[in-house]
Design a protein around this motif. Structure first.
Motif, PDB file in Angstrom:
ATOM      1  N   ARG A   1       0.824  -1.218   0.000  1.00 32.31           N
ATOM      2  CA  ARG A   1       0.000   0.000   0.000  1.00 32.31           C
ATOM      3  C   ARG A   1       0.858   1.268   0.000  1.00 32.31           C
ATOM      4  NH1 ARG A   1      -3.104   1.161   4.260  1.00 32.31           N
ATOM      5  NH2 ARG A   1      -1.803   0.057   5.783  1.00 32.31           N
ATOM      6  N   PHE A   2       1.977   1.217   0.688  1.00 31.29           N
ATOM      7  CA  PHE A   2       2.863   2.386   0.807  1.00 31.29           C
ATOM      8  C   PHE A   2       4.124   2.172  -0.025  1.00 31.29           C
ATOM      9  CE2 PHE A   2       1.537   3.929   5.340  1.00 31.29           C
ATOM     10  CZ  PHE A   2       0.201   3.903   4.944  1.00 31.29           C
ATOM     11  N   THR A   3       4.647   3.263  -0.565  1.00 27.11           N
ATOM     12  CA  THR A   3       5.894   3.212  -1.318  1.00 27.11           C
ATOM     13  C   THR A   3       6.802   4.349  -0.869  1.00 27.11           C
ATOM     14  OG1 THR A   3       4.765   2.293  -3.252  1.00 27.11           O
ATOM     15  CG2 THR A   3       6.962   3.213  -3.590  1.00 27.11           C
ATOM     16  N   ILE A   4       8.014   4.000  -0.450  1.00 23.65           N
ATOM     17  CA  ILE A   4       8.993   5.010  -0.055  1.00 23.65           C
ATOM     18  C   ILE A   4       9.948   5.252  -1.216  1.00 23.65           C
ATOM     19  CG2 ILE A   4      10.596   3.327   0.976  1.00 23.65           C
ATOM     20  CD1 ILE A   4      11.223   5.451   3.122  1.00 23.65           C
ATOM     21  N   SER A   5      10.341   6.508  -1.386  1.00 21.41           N
ATOM     22  CA  SER A   5      11.294   6.846  -2.434  1.00 21.41           C
ATOM     23  C   SER A   5      12.172   7.988  -1.943  1.00 21.41           C
ATOM     24  CB  SER A   5      10.585   7.235  -3.724  1.00 21.41           C
ATOM     25  OG  SER A   5       9.777   8.375  -3.519  1.00 21.41           O
ATOM     26  N   ARG A   6      13.291   8.183  -2.625  1.00 28.19           N
ATOM     27  CA  ARG A   6      14.161   9.297  -2.240  1.00 28.19           C
ATOM     28  C   ARG A   6      14.731   9.969  -3.475  1.00 28.19           C
ATOM     29  NH1 ARG A   6      17.062   5.845  -4.892  1.00 28.19           N
ATOM     30  NH2 ARG A   6      19.195   5.344  -4.237  1.00 28.19           N
ATOM     31  N   ASP A   7      15.054  11.236  -3.336  1.00 29.98           N
ATOM     32  CA  ASP A   7      15.694  12.014  -4.382  1.00 29.98           C
ATOM     33  C   ASP A   7      17.058  12.401  -3.829  1.00 29.98           C
ATOM     34  OD1 ASP A   7      16.677  14.114  -5.981  1.00 29.98           O
ATOM     35  OD2 ASP A   7      14.652  14.666  -6.589  1.00 29.98           O
ATOM     36  N   THR A   8      18.115  11.768  -4.340  1.00 30.57           N
ATOM     37  CA  THR A   8      19.444  11.992  -3.778  1.00 30.57           C
ATOM     38  C   THR A   8      20.026  13.344  -4.168  1.00 30.57           C
ATOM     39  OG1 THR A   8      20.439  10.819  -5.631  1.00 30.57           O
ATOM     40  CG2 THR A   8      19.971   9.545  -3.650  1.00 30.57           C
ATOM     41  N   VAL A   9      19.487  13.971  -5.180  1.00 36.04           N
ATOM     42  CA  VAL A   9      19.967  15.302  -5.558  1.00 36.04           C
ATOM     43  C   VAL A   9      19.382  16.341  -4.609  1.00 36.04           C
ATOM     44  CG1 VAL A   9      19.959  17.074  -7.349  1.00 36.04           C
ATOM     45  CG2 VAL A   9      20.275  14.653  -7.959  1.00 36.04           C
ATOM     46  N   ARG A  10      18.075  16.262  -4.418  1.00 37.77           N
ATOM     47  CA  ARG A  10      17.403  17.219  -3.532  1.00 37.77           C
ATOM     48  C   ARG A  10      17.398  16.766  -2.076  1.00 37.77           C
ATOM     49  NH1 ARG A  10      14.558  16.958  -8.262  1.00 37.77           N
ATOM     50  NH2 ARG A  10      14.241  18.930  -9.365  1.00 37.77           N
ATOM     51  N   ASN A  11      17.830  15.510  -1.827  1.00 36.60           N
ATOM     52  CA  ASN A  11      17.812  14.940  -0.477  1.00 36.60           C
ATOM     53  C   ASN A  11      16.437  15.039   0.153  1.00 36.60           C
ATOM     54  OD1 ASN A  11      20.310  13.655   0.429  1.00 36.60           O
ATOM     55  ND2 ASN A  11      21.242  15.614  -0.044  1.00 36.60           N
ATOM     56  N   THR A  12      15.475  14.559  -0.568  1.00 27.54           N
ATOM     57  CA  THR A  12      14.113  14.486  -0.055  1.00 27.54           C
ATOM     58  C   THR A  12      13.692  13.026   0.058  1.00 27.54           C
ATOM     59  OG1 THR A  12      13.176  14.657  -2.257  1.00 27.54           O
ATOM     60  CG2 THR A  12      13.474  16.702  -1.030  1.00 27.54           C
ATOM     61  N   ILE A  13      12.767  12.780   0.961  1.00 30.94           N
ATOM     62  CA  ILE A  13      12.220  11.453   1.171  1.00 30.94           C
ATOM     63  C   ILE A  13      10.711  11.565   0.958  1.00 30.94           C
ATOM     64  CG2 ILE A  13      12.164   9.449   2.699  1.00 30.94           C
ATOM     65  CD1 ILE A  13      14.035  11.161   4.572  1.00 30.94           C
ATOM     66  N   ASN A  14      10.150  10.665   0.206  1.00 31.52           N
ATOM     67  CA  ASN A  14       8.718  10.692  -0.051  1.00 31.52           C
ATOM     68  C   ASN A  14       8.079   9.381   0.407  1.00 31.52           C
ATOM     69  OD1 ASN A  14       8.771  13.255  -1.545  1.00 31.52           O
ATOM     70  ND2 ASN A  14       9.919  12.072  -3.053  1.00 31.52           N
ATOM     71  N   LEU A  15       6.835   9.488   0.823  1.00 32.95           N
ATOM     72  CA  LEU A  15       6.066   8.301   1.186  1.00 32.95           C
ATOM     73  C   LEU A  15       4.708   8.409   0.520  1.00 32.95           C
ATOM     74  CD1 LEU A  15       6.157   5.694   2.936  1.00 32.95           C
ATOM     75  CD2 LEU A  15       4.897   6.996   4.678  1.00 32.95           C
ATOM     76  N   GLN A  16       4.492   7.583  -0.481  1.00 28.09           N
ATOM     77  CA  GLN A  16       3.198   7.512  -1.154  1.00 28.09           C
ATOM     78  C   GLN A  16       2.341   6.500  -0.425  1.00 28.09           C
ATOM     79  OE1 GLN A  16       1.967   9.340  -3.788  1.00 28.09           O
ATOM     80  NE2 GLN A  16       0.039   8.289  -3.349  1.00 28.09           N
ATOM     81  N   MET A  17       1.204   6.952   0.080  1.00 28.22           N
ATOM     82  CA  MET A  17       0.327   6.082   0.870  1.00 28.22           C
ATOM     83  C   MET A  17      -0.989   5.910   0.140  1.00 28.22           C
ATOM     84  SD  MET A  17       1.116   7.580   4.691  1.00 28.22           S
ATOM     85  CE  MET A  17       0.312   9.153   4.377  1.00 28.22           C
ATOM     86  N   ASN A  18      -1.284   4.701  -0.270  1.00 25.25           N
ATOM     87  CA  ASN A  18      -2.522   4.378  -0.978  1.00 25.25           C
ATOM     88  C   ASN A  18      -3.369   3.434  -0.144  1.00 25.25           C
ATOM     89  OD1 ASN A  18      -1.578   5.857  -3.225  1.00 25.25           O
ATOM     90  ND2 ASN A  18      -0.553   4.055  -4.070  1.00 25.25           N
ATOM     91  N   SER A  19      -4.628   3.343  -0.497  1.00 23.88           N
ATOM     92  CA  SER A  19      -5.560   2.441   0.203  1.00 23.88           C
ATOM     93  C   SER A  19      -5.484   2.639   1.711  1.00 23.88           C
ATOM     94  CB  SER A  19      -5.248   0.983  -0.158  1.00 23.88           C
ATOM     95  OG  SER A  19      -5.324   0.782  -1.550  1.00 23.88           O
ATOM     96  N   LEU A  20      -5.538   3.873   2.120  1.00 28.18           N
ATOM     97  CA  LEU A  20      -5.385   4.187   3.539  1.00 28.18           C
ATOM     98  C   LEU A  20      -6.531   3.621   4.367  1.00 28.18           C
ATOM     99  CD1 LEU A  20      -3.979   7.775   3.133  1.00 28.18           C
ATOM    100  CD2 LEU A  20      -2.901   5.964   4.471  1.00 28.18           C
ATOM    101  N   LYS A  21      -6.175   3.232   5.591  1.00 31.77           N
ATOM    102  CA  LYS A  21      -7.130   2.659   6.520  1.00 31.77           C
ATOM    103  C   LYS A  21      -7.185   3.511   7.785  1.00 31.77           C
ATOM    104  CE  LYS A  21      -5.698  -1.994   5.052  1.00 31.77           C
ATOM    105  NZ  LYS A  21      -5.165  -3.305   5.512  1.00 31.77           N
ATOM    106  N   PRO A  22      -8.284   3.461   8.523  1.00 32.45           N
ATOM    107  CA  PRO A  22      -8.349   4.231   9.776  1.00 32.45           C
ATOM    108  C   PRO A  22      -7.190   3.921  10.725  1.00 32.45           C
ATOM    109  CG  PRO A  22     -10.537   3.497   9.170  1.00 32.45           C
ATOM    110  CD  PRO A  22      -9.590   2.839   8.203  1.00 32.45           C
TER     111      PRO A  22
END
Length: 116
Positions: A66-87
């Motif tokens: 459901r979740f996908t983590i990614s990073r941008d090594t140039v901008r040094n950012t971390i992202n977390l895409q969260m799908n099908s969220l549950k309570p």
């Protein structure tokens, strides 16, 4: 290292959110990047981590697929895409990095609330 999260909010069950974390400071020394969360009355738990150089990922069983983590090594950012969220995903989500000397750094956190 300073960490600033964004992207939290309120969403209905089944919806999606994308969290981002911008890092600043001694970014060259970052080894592992990731996200943890803490729900009211519960202990902090790992959500996902990613190696800054290797890109290898690790997920909590509760978010796999459901979740996908990614990073941008140039901008040094971390992202977390969260799908099908549950309570039960409702929590404060904190950005996290560990440097080459195993020092740990945390962001202030961003609230994610999933309504049923």
């Amino acid at each position: 290292v300073e960490l600033v999260e964004s992207g939290g909010g309120l969403v209905q069950a089944g919806g999606s959110l994308r969290l981002s974390c911008v890092t600043s400071g001694s970014r060259f020394a970052i080894n592992v990047m990731g996200w943890y969360r803490q729900a009211p009355g519960k202990q902090r738990e790992l959500v996902a981590t990613i190696g800054r150089s290797s890109g290898s990922t690790n997920y909590a069983d509760s978010v796999k697929g459901r979740f996908t983590i990614s990073r941008d090594t140039v901008r040094n950012t971390i992202n977390l895409q969260m799908n099908s969220l549950k309570p039960e995903d409702t929590a404060v989500y904190c950005c996290y990095v560990k440097d080459l000397w195993s020092n740990e750094y945390w962001g202030q956190g961003t609230q994610v609330t999933v309504s049923s």
